[in-house]
Motif scaffolding. Structure first.
Motif, PDB file in Angstrom:
ATOM      1  N   THR A   8     -32.817  13.014 -13.354  1.00  0.00           N
ATOM      2  CA  THR A   8     -32.943  13.680 -12.068  1.00  0.00           C
ATOM      3  C   THR A   8     -33.827  14.914 -12.222  1.00  0.00           C
ATOM      4  OG1 THR A   8     -31.757  14.799 -10.318  1.00  0.00           O
ATOM      5  CG2 THR A   8     -30.779  14.907 -12.478  1.00  0.00           C
ATOM      6  N   GLY A   9     -34.347  15.377 -11.107  1.00  0.00           N
ATOM      7  CA  GLY A   9     -35.211  16.549 -11.182  1.00  0.00           C
ATOM      8  C   GLY A   9     -36.650  16.190 -11.465  1.00  0.00           C
ATOM      9  N   ILE A  28     -27.115  24.160  -1.650  1.00  0.00           N
ATOM     10  CA  ILE A  28     -25.974  24.783  -2.332  1.00  0.00           C
ATOM     11  C   ILE A  28     -24.925  25.184  -1.300  1.00  0.00           C
ATOM     12  CG2 ILE A  28     -25.237  26.760  -3.714  1.00  0.00           C
ATOM     13  CD1 ILE A  28     -26.688  24.964  -5.486  1.00  0.00           C
ATOM     14  N   MET A  31     -25.346  18.685 -10.162  1.00  0.00           N
ATOM     15  CA  MET A  31     -25.540  20.142 -10.090  1.00  0.00           C
ATOM     16  C   MET A  31     -24.927  20.777 -11.297  1.00  0.00           C
ATOM     17  SD  MET A  31     -26.417  22.748  -8.579  1.00  0.00           S
ATOM     18  CE  MET A  31     -27.210  21.415  -7.786  1.00  0.00           C
ATOM     19  N   ASN A  32     -25.611  21.648 -11.918  1.00  0.00           N
ATOM     20  CA  ASN A  32     -24.925  22.389 -12.952  1.00  0.00           C
ATOM     21  C   ASN A  32     -24.969  23.864 -12.617  1.00  0.00           C
ATOM     22  OD1 ASN A  32     -27.478  23.229 -13.622  1.00  0.00           O
ATOM     23  ND2 ASN A  32     -27.739  21.615 -15.134  1.00  0.00           N
ATOM     24  N   THR A  77     -28.386  25.773 -12.244  1.00  0.00           N
ATOM     25  CA  THR A  77     -29.108  25.617 -10.989  1.00  0.00           C
ATOM     26  C   THR A  77     -28.447  26.437  -9.899  1.00  0.00           C
ATOM     27  OG1 THR A  77     -29.272  23.362 -11.743  1.00  0.00           O
ATOM     28  CG2 THR A  77     -30.261  23.874  -9.626  1.00  0.00           C
ATOM     29  N   ALA A  78     -27.116  26.404  -9.907  1.00  0.00           N
ATOM     30  CA  ALA A  78     -26.385  27.159  -8.904  1.00  0.00           C
ATOM     31  C   ALA A  78     -26.695  28.645  -9.039  1.00  0.00           C
ATOM     32  CB  ALA A  78     -24.891  26.905  -9.058  1.00  0.00           C
ATOM     33  N   LEU A 113     -21.683  14.457 -13.581  1.00  0.00           N
ATOM     34  CA  LEU A 113     -23.126  14.316 -13.749  1.00  0.00           C
ATOM     35  C   LEU A 113     -23.519  14.189 -15.214  1.00  0.00           C
ATOM     36  CD1 LEU A 113     -24.439  17.285 -14.682  1.00  0.00           C
ATOM     37  CD2 LEU A 113     -23.989  17.823 -12.321  1.00  0.00           C
ATOM     38  N   ALA A 139     -30.076  29.347  -7.753  1.00  0.00           N
ATOM     39  CA  ALA A 139     -30.121  29.341  -6.300  1.00  0.00           C
ATOM     40  C   ALA A 139     -29.539  30.635  -5.755  1.00  0.00           C
ATOM     41  CB  ALA A 139     -29.354  28.148  -5.761  1.00  0.00           C
ATOM     42  N   GLN A 195     -34.581  20.280 -12.750  1.00  0.00           N
ATOM     43  CA  GLN A 195     -34.086  20.875 -11.511  1.00  0.00           C
ATOM     44  C   GLN A 195     -34.282  22.373 -11.457  1.00  0.00           C
ATOM     45  OE1 GLN A 195     -30.029  20.158 -10.641  1.00  0.00           O
ATOM     46  NE2 GLN A 195     -30.299  17.968 -10.881  1.00  0.00           N
ATOM     47  N   GLY A 209     -22.294  16.661  -6.646  1.00  0.00           N
ATOM     48  CA  GLY A 209     -23.125  17.617  -7.369  1.00  0.00           C
ATOM     49  C   GLY A 209     -24.445  17.015  -7.822  1.00  0.00           C
ATOM     50  N   VAL A 269     -28.747   7.352 -13.010  1.00  0.00           N
ATOM     51  CA  VAL A 269     -29.368   8.665 -12.943  1.00  0.00           C
ATOM     52  C   VAL A 269     -28.581   9.692 -13.761  1.00  0.00           C
ATOM     53  CG1 VAL A 269     -30.206  10.445 -11.387  1.00  0.00           C
ATOM     54  CG2 VAL A 269     -30.150   8.071 -10.640  1.00  0.00           C
ATOM     55  N   PHE A 270     -29.282  10.439 -14.601  1.00  0.00           N
ATOM     56  CA  PHE A 270     -28.642  11.461 -15.425  1.00  0.00           C
ATOM     57  C   PHE A 270     -29.202  12.826 -15.101  1.00  0.00           C
ATOM     58  CE2 PHE A 270     -28.115   7.586 -17.746  1.00  0.00           C
ATOM     59  CZ  PHE A 270     -26.834   7.681 -18.245  1.00  0.00           C
ATOM     60  N   ASP A 271     -28.420  13.825 -15.456  1.00  0.00           N
ATOM     61  CA  ASP A 271     -28.824  15.198 -15.170  1.00  0.00           C
ATOM     62  C   ASP A 271     -29.667  15.779 -16.288  1.00  0.00           C
ATOM     63  OD1 ASP A 271     -28.715  17.731 -13.784  1.00  0.00           O
ATOM     64  OD2 ASP A 271     -27.440  18.372 -15.431  1.00  0.00           O
ATOM     65  N   ASN A 281     -34.142  18.992  -5.776  1.00  0.00           N
ATOM     66  CA  ASN A 281     -35.403  18.731  -6.444  1.00  0.00           C
ATOM     67  C   ASN A 281     -36.409  18.060  -5.523  1.00  0.00           C
ATOM     68  OD1 ASN A 281     -37.152  18.442  -8.797  1.00  0.00           O
ATOM     69  ND2 ASN A 281     -36.797  16.276  -8.427  1.00  0.00           N
TER      70      ASN A 281
END
Lengths: 338, 383
Positions: free
Chosen positions: A150-151, B352, A1-2, A5-6, B327, A9, A85, B335, A173-175, B343
């Motif tokens: 990811t995403g 969240i 999560m970065n 994205t937060a 991450l 959201a 994402q 996270g 897995v990477f962001d 996703n």
């Protein structure tokens, strides 16, 4: 999560609270004076700024086609780079008007607040491995480490392939895109998985030795990469659909950026209707009657766009394959402009 | 009547509180119902029923056993497990390293204190993400490919796929045996005073008895259940090593980066705490004939702890939250897992909310523990 994205959201929650029904997208786009498109974080051929900062690529030009349809100007577009994402929340919240970003059309996405327009690229998911490993097909990949971003839908593909063929793939897995690719080229993983075209793009632009890597399909199943719009605005969906259709139709009729002015005087009634010589089509969508003419005049037809960005006129040199028109044995199907 | 109520101080106080609380609750309810209604109008699903669907996505490494066929809920719990594990490890290791750094900073020796202060200055003034990326880049570029893995000891392989060491594989009996052994040792240590006084033991005898009792326990268990162990050696097969225990470069980069970064802060907190104890306490320690070391451990540190613990609590809380940066180097902490869940399902708000709730819970737990410990070491004053 970065945090992006937060934030998205959170914005989603706030935006959803603030207003139930935004006016039709096309009105707000016109009032704003330009279109806002979701773009990739840099996949050459599909969406990336060039050395002058001008966005280029197949997805980018698909978006420009919509801008031409609405404004008659391919440059009335703003591009917002989004991670895998962020892209769907960005569309849902109204931060962008259209999302043409190598987005695979899936049921779960379709059922969750977005609508897909017309596919602009048919694609299989692929693996890229170093040629020196000697591997040329999925069945030989037992035990391999795979760099995954990811995403994307590829996380699920990795798992499906691994369990179906009992390969015991080890995903890392990477962001973000850059970290995933860097990990692959440093040798952290044996393979990189994503859309085969993106792999071709990465290989052509980011490896020191493009011939040192091979790409092969991960599954036999094909995906449709499709621009998406928000759920619930049918008029906007129609505009996006027919902007893409204009590109396909132009190719079918043999209309190119170079000859479009000659084709205007064509005697073929279908071409006349298409180019808006005979009025009615544009008006029906709430657009200029010559929107298809404008699109071809400014961007060319789908075939020209393909060749310029990912095909033989580009460093990627991707074969048209399934992205040929149906009449040439592909999957691209132009619908009737009448 | 109303005027009388209004004049009632108690009524005014309580009424005000209730009004505020009611207003807050109403606002919350309005926010939730309105959001749900509007998301529904836009065709976006809401609710937590997605948690019971199969996740189908891989998690590269986890403390808890995880399989892509498990549910989203289990994937999420796996993420929590990873976050908790790296938090605990990072806190423990950085406290140990921080103590060394803090003491080194106070050293009389110019080289020791110089090295420590350079360490603190450089480490503390670089963002954590830079640390993580640096160690990860180092791990993935400096180490050889698995085919040419370094093999310093038989069965130990170091390559850019990580560190592989032989693993001792225990069957259920052996695991029970080890568990019982550890439990009995822990019990003995916990109740050592009672044990010592019960058997009237003095000095060295106590330790010996503890050992003897644990050994007897162990033999008893070994006789009861026949434990079976086997050695699993890593071996290079096809693409990768298989077998053995593995320390991934992602985990290593995260741990090294996080521990080094946090230890610089903890070192300063400890140094500050020790320096804040009045110099008179040192002199008093010397005056009653304690050595420097004993003055430090018996006089200074107990007093310094009272100063150290409150800032240490917030440092621990930051460390827990800092684990989310994992991450960037591909370690699947909560996270990253939640990002993937969003996703795959598109349920951003619910996910969240889960993420926020989890971090709140972990952080509150850390706070509660540290407050309890703070109360324990606090000066007991006459009331």
């Amino acid at each position: 999560m970065n945090w992006k994205t937060a934030t998205l959201a959170a914005t989603l929650a706030v935006a959803a609270t603030a207003q139930a029904h935004a006016g039709p997208t096309v009105d707000s786009v016109k009032a704003r004076g330009h279109l806002i498109c979701g773009a990739s974080q840099g996949t050459v051929g599909f969406g990336a700024p060039d050395e002058k900062g001008y966005w280029r690529g197949l997805d980018v030009e698909t978006c420009r086609a919509v801008a031409v349809a609405v404004f008659g100007d391919k440059d009335k577009v703003e591009f917002v780079p989004l991670s895998g994402q962020q892209r769907i929340p960005a569309l849902q919240t109204g931060e962008i008007d259209i999302l043409p970003r190598t987005l695979t059309w899936t049921l779960q996405r379709d059922a969750n607040g977005i609508n897909f327009a017309t596919p602009n690229y048919y694609e299989f998911t692929g693996f890229m491995v170093a040629r020196s490993s000697g591997v040329t097909k999925v069945e030989e990949m037992t035990g391999a480490s795979v760099c995954v971003q990811t995403g994307s839908t590829t996380e699920v593909v990795v798992n499906d392939v691994s369990s179906r063929l009992n390969l015991q793939l080890k995903p890392v897995v990477f962001d973000n895109v850059a970290a995933t690719r860097q990990a692959f080229f440093s040798g952290r993983c044996d393979a990189l998985i994503t859309d085969a075209s993106a792999l071709a793009s990465v290989r052509a632009t980011q490896s020191k030795d493009p011939d040192g890597y091979v790409i092969f399909p991960a599954t036999k199943y094909m995906d449709a990469l499709t621009p998406a719009v928000r759920h619930g605005d049918d008029q906007w969906l129609d505009i996006v659909n027919w902007s893409i259709q204009a590109l396909l139709n132009a190719e079918m009729y043999g209309i190119t950026q170079a000859n479009v002015d000659e084709m205007v005087v064509s005697g073929d009634p279908r071409i006349k209707r298409f180019l808006g010589v005979e009025p009615g089509n544009g008006k029906a969508l709430g657009l200029d009657d010559k929107f298809a003419y404008n699109i071809v005049k400014q961007l060319g037809n789908y075939g020209e766009m393909f060749d310029r960005n990912v095909g033989k006129g580009s460093p990627l040199k991707i074969d048209r394959g399934p992205n040929k028109l149906f009449s040439d044995g592909g999957l691209m199907f132009p619908l009737a402009f009448q | 009547m109303i005027a009388a109520l209004w004049d009632n101080r108690r009524f005014r106080n309580w009424g005000g509180q209730l009004l505020l609380l009611g207003g807050l609750a109403a606002l919350l309810i309005w926010l939730v119902t309105n959001t749900v209604a509007n998301l529904d109008a836009r065709g976006i699903r809401v609710g937590f029923d997605f948690l019971s669907r199969p996740a189908n996505f891989p998690i590269s490494e986890s403390v808890l056993p995880y399989d892509p066929a498990d549910t989203f809920l289990w994937a999420y719990i796996t993420g929590v497990g990873n976050t908790v594990a790296i938090s605990i490890l990072a806190i423990a290791l950085s406290t140990a390293l921080g103590l060394i750094v803090g003491l080194a900073r106070r050293s009389q020796h110019p080289l020791t204190s110089g090295v420590a202060s350079v360490f603190v200055t450089t480490v503390r003034n670089m963002p954590l993400i830079v640390h993580l990326l640096f160690w990860y880049a180092l791990a993935t570029t400096a180490l050889p490919a698995p085919r040419e893995a370094l093999n310093p000891l038989p069965g130990v392989f170091l390559s850019l796929r990580g560190l592989y060491i032989p693993a001792l594989e225990l069957d259920a009996n052996a695991a029970a045996f080890v568990g019982c052994l550890l439990a009995s040792l822990a019990l003995l240590v916990a109740f050592r005073r009672k044990v010592v006084s019960y058997f009237r033991l003095e000095g060295g005898g106590a330790g010996l008895l503890l050992l003897a009792v644990s050994a007897a326990f162990a033999l008893f268990w070994a006789a009861l259940f026949i434990p079976a162990t086997s050695l699993s050696l890593p071996e290079y097969k096809g693409f990768n090593f298989s077998g053995g225990l593995r320390l991934s470069p992602e985990f290593a980069a995260l741990m090294v980066g996080l521990v080094i970064y946090t230890s610089a802060f903890i070192g300063e907190i400890i140094r500050g705490g020790i320096d804040a104890v009045p110099a008179g306490q040192w002199e008093a320690g010397r005056a009653i004939g304690l050595s420097e070391r004993h003055t430090l451990t018996h006089v200074i540190i107990p007093q310094a702890l009272r100063i150290i613990i409150p800032p240490m609590t917030s440092q621990y809380l930051s460390t827990v939250k800092n684990t989310t940066l994992a991450l960037a180097v591909g370690y699947p902490e909560l996270g990253l897992v939640v990002g993937t869940v969003i996703n795959q399902t598109g349920q951003a708000i619910e996910s969240i909310a889960l993420l926020l709730g989890t971090f709140l819970t972990i952080s509150l737990a850390v706070s509660l523990f540290m407050n309890w410990y703070n109360a324990r070491v606090a000066l007991v004053e006459a009331r």
